[in-house]
Design an enzyme around this catalytic site. Sequence first.
Site, mmCIF file in Angstrom:
data_model
loop_
_atom_site.group_PDB
_atom_site.id
_atom_site.type_symbol
_atom_site.label_atom_id
_atom_site.label_comp_id
_atom_site.label_asym_id
_atom_site.label_seq_id
_atom_site.Cartn_x
_atom_site.Cartn_y
_atom_site.Cartn_z
ATOM 1 N N ARG A 118 -2.791 -19.719 3.382
ATOM 2 C CA ARG A 118 -3.237 -18.863 2.272
ATOM 3 C C ARG A 118 -3.959 -17.591 2.737
ATOM 4 N NH1 ARG A 118 -5.159 -23.440 -2.168
ATOM 5 N NH2 ARG A 118 -3.065 -24.254 -2.550
ATOM 6 N N LYS A 140 0.683 -2.779 3.441
ATOM 7 C CA LYS A 140 1.943 -3.238 2.854
ATOM 8 C C LYS A 140 2.679 -4.094 3.875
ATOM 9 C CE LYS A 140 3.125 0.378 -0.513
ATOM 10 N NZ LYS A 140 4.139 1.398 -0.860
ATOM 11 N N GLU A 182 8.375 10.193 9.542
ATOM 12 C CA GLU A 182 7.224 9.851 8.705
ATOM 13 C C GLU A 182 6.085 10.845 8.917
ATOM 14 O OE1 GLU A 182 7.259 7.821 6.342
ATOM 15 O OE2 GLU A 182 8.774 6.301 6.736
ATOM 16 N N LYS A 224 -2.603 9.474 5.491
ATOM 17 C CA LYS A 224 -2.272 8.187 4.869
ATOM 18 C C LYS A 224 -3.529 7.410 4.509
ATOM 19 C CE LYS A 224 0.640 4.185 4.759
ATOM 20 N NZ LYS A 224 1.822 3.483 5.255
ATOM 21 N N GLU A 234 -1.173 0.943 -5.031
ATOM 22 C CA GLU A 234 -0.129 1.788 -5.614
ATOM 23 C C GLU A 234 -0.043 1.602 -7.131
ATOM 24 O OE1 GLU A 234 4.543 2.584 -4.760
ATOM 25 O OE2 GLU A 234 3.301 2.258 -2.992
ATOM 26 N N ARG A 239 -0.403 6.782 -4.276
ATOM 27 C CA ARG A 239 0.201 6.225 -3.066
ATOM 28 C C ARG A 239 1.718 6.328 -3.090
ATOM 29 N NH1 ARG A 239 -1.483 0.718 0.252
ATOM 30 N NH2 ARG A 239 0.113 0.971 1.877
ATOM 31 N N ASN A 243 6.141 7.866 -0.558
ATOM 32 C CA ASN A 243 7.545 7.465 -0.556
ATOM 33 C C ASN A 243 8.495 8.652 -0.680
ATOM 34 O OD1 ASN A 243 7.252 4.564 -0.378
ATOM 35 N ND2 ASN A 243 6.422 4.627 -2.456
ATOM 36 N N HIS A 246 12.157 8.319 0.242
ATOM 37 C CA HIS A 246 12.459 6.914 0.453
ATOM 38 C C HIS A 246 13.397 6.309 -0.603
ATOM 39 C CE1 HIS A 246 9.411 7.362 3.448
ATOM 40 N NE2 HIS A 246 9.397 6.085 3.752
ATOM 41 N N HIS A 250 16.141 4.527 1.285
ATOM 42 C CA HIS A 250 16.352 3.081 1.220
ATOM 43 C C HIS A 250 17.771 2.737 0.770
ATOM 44 C CE1 HIS A 250 11.788 1.947 0.895
ATOM 45 N NE2 HIS A 250 12.147 2.356 2.094
ATOM 46 N N HIS A 263 15.439 3.605 9.884
ATOM 47 C CA HIS A 263 14.676 3.976 8.695
ATOM 48 C C HIS A 263 14.349 5.469 8.672
ATOM 49 C CE1 HIS A 263 11.787 3.848 5.432
ATOM 50 N NE2 HIS A 263 10.858 4.333 6.228
#
Length: 359
Positions: A118, A140, A182, A224, A234, A239, A243, A246, A250, A263
């Site tokens: 957990r 993330k 990036e 960032k 987000e 935030r 992206n 992206h 993606h 990527h």
Amino acid sequence: MNLAVNIGEKSYPIILEPGCAQKLPEILQQRFPGKKFVLITNRTIAALYAKLLNSWESQLDLKSFTVPDGEMYKNIETWSSILDFMLGSSLDRTSVAIAFGGGVVGDMTGFAAAVFLRGIDYIQVPTTLLAMVDSSIGGKTAIDHPLGKNLIGAFHPPRLVLVDPQFLDTLSPREFFSGYAELFKHGFVGGREMFKFVQKNHESMLSKNADILLEGIYKSLSVKANIVEQDQFETKGLRALLNLGHTFGHSLERFFNFGDILHGEAVYWGIKCAFETAKQLKLMTPENEATIDSLVSRMKMPNLPGAIDPKKIYEYMFMDKKTESGRLRFIIPVEPGKSVIIPDVPKEVIQSVLSIVFS
């Protein structure tokens, strides 16, 4: 050059220093005295840095696990194998995981740490430029699904990020160029000063000028960190600006099965698509368009593995996690250093953009 991501009780430091990886055991013993460690890396990094890994293992209560290298392995099966290893390593809830590798290793290790018993602490030791300036900070964590990228994951911030630019010495030219996407992206979302820095130093960073690249990494981390501090989960829209490129990118990655295009390579194409979208929607003044174009036009566009199908690219966008209530959201540059979120861009505009960019 140290900085921090200030998010309350889960704030964490970022150590940016050439050669700092040699000090990892000392740093961990100070921050996590008496703890057990589990290190996850990939086969490429394990081979390149076998001597360094042996040194760490001799100084820490550390067990290591190696996974295959590549985005195509960022899946449930590989993630499950990490958990199997952790469960068989006599760890407890005070143990600490170490992600030693690029974005794929960092994402999977962080997600495993988020759910193991957990939740346990983990640290990031990024070895690629992409991970150094982007994926290692922010918390993330995720794995991919056949239907899309990063669709299964959790927010789980690291307790420490250790950025050693000397790892870039063994990075392939293709991986370095991909990771730079990036940093380059932050020039369009990090304010006018960041835009000016990238505009002035673009070629110097690509040629690995050590001092300028170090400054670029620091500035990129700062951009960032500042955004994450204001919108950790987000939920405020800020935030999401990270992206930029992206949504298009993606879809490209999925189209090429998460294996034939890196990527960052997809992000370059995504930035070009976002800029073309801004032009078609007339969101920029002529002066701003010319200034942004002066930088976008200097991007060296990576080769695509094959011809694309614009209809498929558009279809795959709806599986992107940035979609809200079935509506696409695009991050679009409007001023030097500033981008905005635009929902409900007409389908015909996106199809026109794809036709122009990929013709």
